[in-house]
Design an enzyme around this catalytic site. Structure first.
Site, PDB file in Angstrom:
ATOM      1  N   HIS A  87      -2.140  -7.994  -9.694  1.00 44.31           N
ATOM      2  CA  HIS A  87      -2.742  -9.260  -9.260  1.00 44.31           C
ATOM      3  C   HIS A  87      -2.777 -11.043 -10.478  1.00 44.31           C
ATOM      4  O   HIS A  87      -2.869 -11.688 -10.428  1.00 44.31           O
ATOM      5  CB  HIS A  87      -3.626  -9.220  -8.738  1.00 44.31           C
ATOM      6  CG  HIS A  87      -3.019  -8.980  -7.269  1.00 44.31           C
ATOM      7  ND1 HIS A  87      -3.205  -7.379  -7.004  1.00 44.31           N
ATOM      8  CD2 HIS A  87      -3.687  -9.444  -6.242  1.00 44.31           C
ATOM      9  CE1 HIS A  87      -2.872  -7.604  -5.045  1.00 44.31           C
ATOM     10  NE2 HIS A  87      -2.683  -8.719  -5.226  1.00 44.31           N
ATOM     11  N   HIS A 128       0.708  -1.156   0.067  1.00 47.63           N
ATOM     12  CA  HIS A 128       0.176  -0.281  -0.494  1.00 47.63           C
ATOM     13  C   HIS A 128       1.105   0.879   0.226  1.00 47.63           C
ATOM     14  O   HIS A 128       0.250   2.132  -0.855  1.00 47.63           O
ATOM     15  CB  HIS A 128      -1.513  -0.207   1.211  1.00 47.63           C
ATOM     16  CG  HIS A 128      -1.417   1.045   1.664  1.00 47.63           C
ATOM     17  ND1 HIS A 128      -1.638   2.216   2.147  1.00 47.63           N
ATOM     18  CD2 HIS A 128      -2.746   1.883   0.708  1.00 47.63           C
ATOM     19  CE1 HIS A 128      -2.117   3.019   2.265  1.00 47.63           C
ATOM     20  NE2 HIS A 128      -2.702   2.581   1.336  1.00 47.63           N
TER      21      HIS A 128
END
Length: 568
Positions: free
Chosen positions: A475, A440
């Site tokens: 991802h 993050h």
């Protein structure tokens, strides 16, 4: 002697009692008067009556005092027990609240401008640009929580569940085979061709060590003023850097994985390291280029501050994706702690093995005997929730806690906040910030903030959408390469439900009901991921295409895998 009016029973009133004769009065009566035998007898009876009643009264008072003392002792015992319980509850709640204390949400997202005194105090732990992530010496949250007996008991429950998985597997194998089966076929297959994995990693690491850092130092020399056309040199070295990122770190490792058909676990090692090194190289360049540009504008007498090769090498191994010249360091290395964390990683690996062997393979291995329909998909999703949740917990504990803490301890890296209390989140916005703090921070500083910098702090919604898109694409790229097929389940969950929940379940949602909604969504989402990817995995094995076209490669095989095709 008279009865009293209060509840204490019989009591004496001195003024109503007859005067007791003393021994002297009895032997020598005064005034020459003699007492008669009847008078002496009546006096004796009165004396005996007073004496016996006094004894009874004293015994009653002593008995009552003993009862009061016994009751006081019982009350003291109960009071001390209650006080002890209250103190324990207070201390437990205090520890829990202290572990949950965190800075306000705004500073973690929009770091305030620091004063000169704060900058000098924090020193090199801040970004070279003066703002950014602040590195502090702090422990991981689970290390603090495991000091509380109640939290440690939950850890023990997971260990007990692992023991039951092992026992059930051994018992079933013994009943079916007549012997104990300890071959671990799934682990051997998943980590196949491991020497090739090691060689690929060594190539990637050496390329990161010998290419970006020398390119950066050569570029600095072209910015010193002795070279003309410094912008042209900047464009040239920037093109070389992008070429290395796309080919050296991007294409070549992926080509090795695909061309050699590496099994899933080996693929994950190579591809995850590929992504990690690309992010680290970008952070190093992104943090140091503005420093050199500021130096070229000021033109001071001394040269620019160039990071040492030792600082760059330490950053490549440090459990962070944000570059700093220096980090908070612990004084010693606790090798016992390192060994414990590495053993826990190994334990989580075997835990995941038993989860797949006992809960996933028996369920989806029979797909070759079934058609793909709505009923089978719904049943598969709900049956996959338990293994999906266990894989979620194991992945979090093994990597974000054990693996990163082990490397942090070996490097004496002080800032261990690799995650936060994501399990207490009442919004998906907070969950995304606290689930994986390492990733993050990188997305926030180098994607979100740079997007706002380019757009002059406009289009914040577009910046957030861009962050979600980058995360979803990466991802899905990892899963597609490692599984060997394109099935954008995770991408759709990220871009559709992830974005929707991010705006619906925002930070203003408070209360336990929102935490329940978040956990329900997580459970269901991981059930969908485990179910659909497992079905597609077995469909790719049982219904292979001999010469598939590009469109057939994009179409999920689990949708078109027919029973007749399997039988043939």
């Amino acid at each position: 002697m008279e009865k009293g009016d209060d509840s204490s029973g019989v009591r004496f009133r001195p003024q109503s009692l007859p005067k007791l004769s003393t021994l002297k009065d009895q032997e020598y009566p005064g005034n020459g008067e003699c007492t008669s035998p009847g008078t002496e007898q009546s006096q004796s009876i009165g004396d005996n009556s007073i004496s016996s009643n006094g004894i009874m009264e004293m015994e009653h008072m002593i008995s009552k005092k003993l009862q009061l003392k016994l009751k006081a002792e019982y009350m003291k015992k109960d009071l001390m027990q209650e006080f002890d319980n209250q103190v324990n509850d207070f201390m437990d709640s205090l520890i829990e609240e202290s572990t949950r204390l965190e800075p306000p949400q705004m500073p973690t997202v929009f770091s305030p401008t620091l004063t000169d005194k704060e900058k000098s105090r924090l020193g090199n732990f801040l970004s070279p640009r003066g703002q950014g992530k602040q590195f502090l010496s702090r422990r991981s949250l689970l290390d603090e929580l495991f000091e509380v007996n109640h939290i440690r008991t939950i850890y023990h429950m997971f260990i007990a569940l692992l023991i039951l998985f092992i026992l059930s597997t051994l018992v079933v194998d013994f009943i079916d085979e007549g012997r104990l089966v300890l071959d671990f076929d799934l682990l051997v297959y998943a980590f196949g061709q491991f020497p090739l994995v090691v060689c690929t990693w060594i190539f990637m690491f050496l390329s990161v060590l010998v290419v970006p850092y020398p390119l950066f130092k050569l570029w600095i020399q072209t910015q010193s003023g002795s070279y003309r056309h410094s912008r042209l040199y900047s464009f040239f070295f920037g093109a070389l850097y992008l070429l290395y990122q796309s080919l050296g770190l991007g294409f070549l490792p992926t080509y090795v994985v695909v061309s050699n058909s590496l099994p899933p676990a080996s693929c994950f090692i190579v591809i995850l390291e590929q992504v990690r090194l690309m992010m680290k190289v970008h952070s190093f360049i992104r943090e140091n280029v503005p420093r050199v540009q500021a130096w070229t504008k000021d033109k001071p007498s001394q040269g620019p501050v160039v990071p040492l090769i030792s600082q760059y090498l330490y950053f490549l191994f440090a459990p962070t994706l944000i570059y700093r010249d220096k980090y908070p360091r612990n004084p010693i290395i606790r090798w016992g702690y390192v060994a414990t964390k590495l053993l826990q990683v190994l334990g989580c690996l075997f835990y995941a093995y038993y989860v797949f062997v006992r809960l996933c393979i028996p369920q989806f291995h029979s797909i070759r005997l079934q058609f793909f329909d709505l009923r089978s998909m719904v049943l598969g999703v709900f049956n996959s929730i338990l293994p999906g949740v266990l894989v979620l917990f194991l992945g979090f504990f093994a990597f974000l806690h054990c693996w990163l803490n082990a490397f942090a301890e070996m490097l004496r890296f002080g800032d261990r906040m690799f995650y936060n209390d994501w399990w207490n989140s009442t919004s998906f916005a907070n969950y995304y910030r606290t689930w994986n703090v390492v990733v993050h921070d990188w997305l926030f500083h180098y994607v979100y903030r740079d997007f706002l910098l380019i757009s002059q702090k406009r289009f914040r919604a577009a910046a957030m959408l861009f962050v979600f898109t980058i995360s979803a694409v990466v991802h899905e790229y990892i899963l597609a390469i490692c599984f060997g097929f394109f099935y954008p389940v995770l991408f759709c969950l990220f871009m559709c439900f992830g974005m929707m929940f991010n705006f619906i379940l925002h930070d203003q949602r408070k209360g336990p009901i929102w935490n329940i909604i978040m956990w329900t969504s997580l459970f269901l989402g991981h059930g969908v991921i485990i179910c659909l990817y497992s079905q597609e995995w077995y469909a790719q094995r049982y219904c292979p295409l001999k010469e598939p076209s590009f469109l057939e490669l994009l179409q999920p095989r689990s949708w078109t895998c027919k029973k007749s095709a399997i039988i043939n």
